[in-house]
Scaffold this active site. Structure first.
Site, PDB file in Angstrom:
ATOM      1  N   ASP A 108       0.839  -1.207   0.000  1.00  0.00           N
ATOM      2  CA  ASP A 108       0.000   0.000   0.000  1.00  0.00           C
ATOM      3  C   ASP A 108       0.873   1.254   0.000  1.00  0.00           C
ATOM      4  OD1 ASP A 108      -2.633  -1.449   0.563  1.00  0.00           O
ATOM      5  OD2 ASP A 108      -1.395  -2.084   2.246  1.00  0.00           O
TER       6      ASP A 108
ATOM      7  N   GLU B 110       2.264  -6.554  -5.391  1.00  0.00           N
ATOM      8  CA  GLU B 110       1.887  -5.759  -6.566  1.00  0.00           C
ATOM      9  C   GLU B 110       3.039  -4.935  -7.106  1.00  0.00           C
ATOM     10  OE1 GLU B 110      -1.440  -2.332  -7.357  1.00  0.00           O
ATOM     11  OE2 GLU B 110      -2.024  -4.178  -6.384  1.00  0.00           O
TER      12      GLU B 110
HETATM   13  O1  TRH Z   1       4.760  -6.100   0.553  1.00  0.00           O
HETATM   14  P1  TRH Z   1       3.876  -6.689  -0.478  1.00  0.00           P
HETATM   15  O2  TRH Z   1       3.558  -8.094  -0.297  1.00  0.00           O
HETATM   16  O3  TRH Z   1       2.563  -5.830  -0.543  1.00  0.00           O
HETATM   17  C1  TRH Z   1       1.269  -6.394  -0.632  1.00  0.00           C
HETATM   18  C2  TRH Z   1       0.737  -6.339  -2.018  1.00  0.00           C
HETATM   19  O4  TRH Z   1       0.851  -5.077  -2.633  1.00  0.00           O
HETATM   20  C3  TRH Z   1      -0.701  -6.747  -2.017  1.00  0.00           C
HETATM   21  O5  TRH Z   1      -1.244  -6.657  -3.313  1.00  0.00           O
HETATM   22  C4  TRH Z   1      -1.459  -5.869  -1.059  1.00  0.00           C
HETATM   23  O6  TRH Z   1      -2.774  -6.205  -1.033  1.00  0.00           O
HETATM   24  C5  TRH Z   1      -0.848  -6.050   0.310  1.00  0.00           C
HETATM   25  O7  TRH Z   1       0.495  -5.638   0.260  1.00  0.00           O
HETATM   26  C6  TRH Z   1      -1.571  -5.244   1.351  1.00  0.00           C
HETATM   27  O8  TRH Z   1       4.552  -6.535  -1.944  1.00  0.00           O
HETATM   28  P2  TRH Z   1       4.739  -5.295  -2.907  1.00  0.00           P
HETATM   29  O9  TRH Z   1       3.445  -4.811  -3.427  1.00  0.00           O
HETATM   30  O10 TRH Z   1       5.725  -5.702  -3.896  1.00  0.00           O
HETATM   31  O11 TRH Z   1       5.352  -4.149  -2.012  1.00  0.00           O
HETATM   32  C7  TRH Z   1       6.637  -4.202  -1.501  1.00  0.00           C
HETATM   33  C8  TRH Z   1       7.246  -2.819  -1.493  1.00  0.00           C
HETATM   34  O12 TRH Z   1       8.402  -2.812  -0.659  1.00  0.00           O
HETATM   35  C9  TRH Z   1       7.713  -2.385  -2.874  1.00  0.00           C
HETATM   36  O13 TRH Z   1       7.420  -1.007  -3.064  1.00  0.00           O
HETATM   37  C10 TRH Z   1       9.225  -2.574  -2.814  1.00  0.00           C
HETATM   38  C11 TRH Z   1       9.484  -2.249  -1.367  1.00  0.00           C
HETATM   39  N1  TRH Z   1      10.735  -2.772  -0.810  1.00  0.00           N
HETATM   40  C12 TRH Z   1      11.777  -1.890  -0.589  1.00  0.00           C
HETATM   41  O14 TRH Z   1      11.648  -0.685  -0.893  1.00  0.00           O
HETATM   42  N2  TRH Z   1      12.926  -2.357  -0.013  1.00  0.00           N
HETATM   43  C13 TRH Z   1      13.104  -3.662   0.304  1.00  0.00           C
HETATM   44  O15 TRH Z   1      14.181  -4.027   0.829  1.00  0.00           O
HETATM   45  C14 TRH Z   1      12.028  -4.570   0.036  1.00  0.00           C
HETATM   46  C15 TRH Z   1      12.193  -6.018   0.383  1.00  0.00           C
HETATM   47  C16 TRH Z   1      10.857  -4.088  -0.500  1.00  0.00           C
END
Ligand code: TRH
Length: 381
Positions: A27, A277
């Site tokens: 989010d 996402e």
């Molecule tokens: O964390 P997520 O599993 O988020 C999920 C999904 O978006 C899902 O659809 C939603 O319903 C739920 O949250 C509530 O995976 P996502 O979407 O890839 O988000 C991870 C974010 O974290 C992405 O912007 C990348 C960031 N990130 C970093 O900036 N640094 C890091 O070291 C890591 C591991 C991730």
């Protein structure tokens, strides 16, 4: 019905973007990328968020035109912005909506109100993108929300892709970045990044990687992926102590990265495991073979969503089977990794999707068209 887009844009508007952190980082991750992207195109953004803690590591440098604001807040004292966007139906505070209503009464003009939806490659997205939804009850009665769906086809809102993404990617120095992270690699070592929840097939993946003819370095992201990996490795050490005797698999546990460095990780690796996402979209732009762990839903609605994505990226049959096992959609054993075979499909999917207009450009145009219909000036008030 799809709302027709005009070619006009909305320069220099004040955006109010609302984000509720449900769980994980998606989010706030999507919201931040959107805010920073809008800011880079001359927009001013207030990000109202109920838990901004992840931004400390995700975006430690902040962004000059983005102000992070607390939610809840005393909205009676806030003048609503020129555009209001709620992410993922997060239900804006009624007091803020009352302020939007007040503006509409005072000026006779409605503030464009957008609901940014979840990403999916399913067909309903094209049907629903851009639809208006008149508000029938509560403080917003008489106002109109518009649904904006990200997606993979020209009749959707597109994918987040910053104007400088390709230039950044072209400038990226893999060796220098890996050295900065203290990752000294063997010359023939293949790099695989791992960002996941708790996939039951993880022990099976480890067995497979340990048996690869070429050494593999698994780069495990911080948080749930690290916990899942510790559990899987402990179990394997207990039940099958010789599982990695050849030592062809080594594992590095990573610190949390900023979003920029998270991109760098995906660009540096030969293959990426991603989840949710935002990281899915970033894995597509990385152009490397990827495996997606979809955010699971109780009613298994995510099964169709997964198949739709696999179809969209024209995943080879073996990669589809791998995804089904990784996501526990099928109980089949994990397909054998085929980096060489999956690389071409990943490159082609990236090339196809790069032709599509990015989400921010489309959103600006969409807001411009709503403002035009409602007789609002295109320029900032
Ligand atoms: O964390 P997520 O599993 O988020 C999920 C999904 O978006 C899902 O659809 C939603 O319903 C739920 O949250 C509530 O995976 P996502 O979407 O890839 O988000 C991870 C974010 O974290 C992405 O912007 C990348 C960031 N990130 C970093 O900036 N640094 C890091 O070291 C890591 C591991 C991730």
């Amino acid at each position: 019905m799809t709302v027709a887009l005009t070619t006009s844009s909305s320069p220099g508007l004040q955006w109010d973007i609302f984000c509720k952190v449900v769980d994980n980082f998606g989010d706030i991750g999507v919201s931040w990328r959107l805010c920073a992207d809008l800011a880079s195109r001359g927009q001013q953004v207030r990000l109202w968020v109920d838990d901004a803690s992840a931004l400390a590591w995700m975006a430690p440098q902040g962004c000059p035109e983005v102000t992070v604001m607390p939610w809840p807040h005393d909205y009676a004292k806030v003048t609503p912005g020129d555009v209001v966007l709620e992410t993922f139906g997060c239900d804006i505070a009624p007091d803020y909506i009352a302020g939007m209503q007040e503006t509409a009464r005072a000026t006779g003009k409605k503030i464009p109100w957008i609901n940014l939806e979840y990403l999916s490659a399913e067909p309903y997205v094209e049907r629903s993108h851009g639809l208006p939804s008149p508000v029938m009850s509560g403080p917003g009665t008489g106002l109109t929300r518009h649904f904006f769906y990200p997606g993979f086809t020209p009749r959707t809102g597109g994918l987040l892709r910053e104007p400088d993404l390709l230039a950044r990617q072209n400038r990226f120095d893999r060796q220098a970045w890996l050295a900065q992270q203290g990752l000294a690699l063997r010359e023939d070592e293949r790099l695989i990044s791992l960002f996941c929840y708790e996939p039951p097939a993880l022990p099976e993946l480890l067995t497979q990687l340990a048996a690869q003819p070429q050494p593999v370095r698994l780069l495990v992201t911080s948080g749930r992926a690290t916990q899942a990996m510790h559990t899987a490795v402990d179990d394997k050490n207990r039940l099958q102590p010789s599982w990695n005797n050849r030592e062809s698999l080594s594992i590095s546990y990573l610190p949390v990265f900023s979003q920029h460095d998270f991109d760098h990780l995906l660009w540096a690796a030969d293959m990426n495991f991603v989840r949710g996402e935002d990281s899915l979209v970033r894995a597509i732009w990385a152009g490397k073979p990827f495996v997606w762990q979809i955010y699971p839903q109780h009613d298994t609605a995510h099964h169709d969503k997964l198949e739709a994505l696999l179809e969209t990226v024209e995943a080879p049959a073996s990669l589809r089977r791998f995804h089904r096992s990784w996501n526990s959609v099928s109980a089949e054993a994990l397909e054998t990794l085929d980096l060489a075979g999956w690389t071409e499909a990943a490159r082609q999917a990236r090339t196809r999707l790069l032709v599509q207009r990015d989400l921010c450009s489309q959103l600006l145009e969409f807001v411009g068209s709503i403002r035009t219909w409602d007789g609002l000036p295109l320029k900032k008030r």
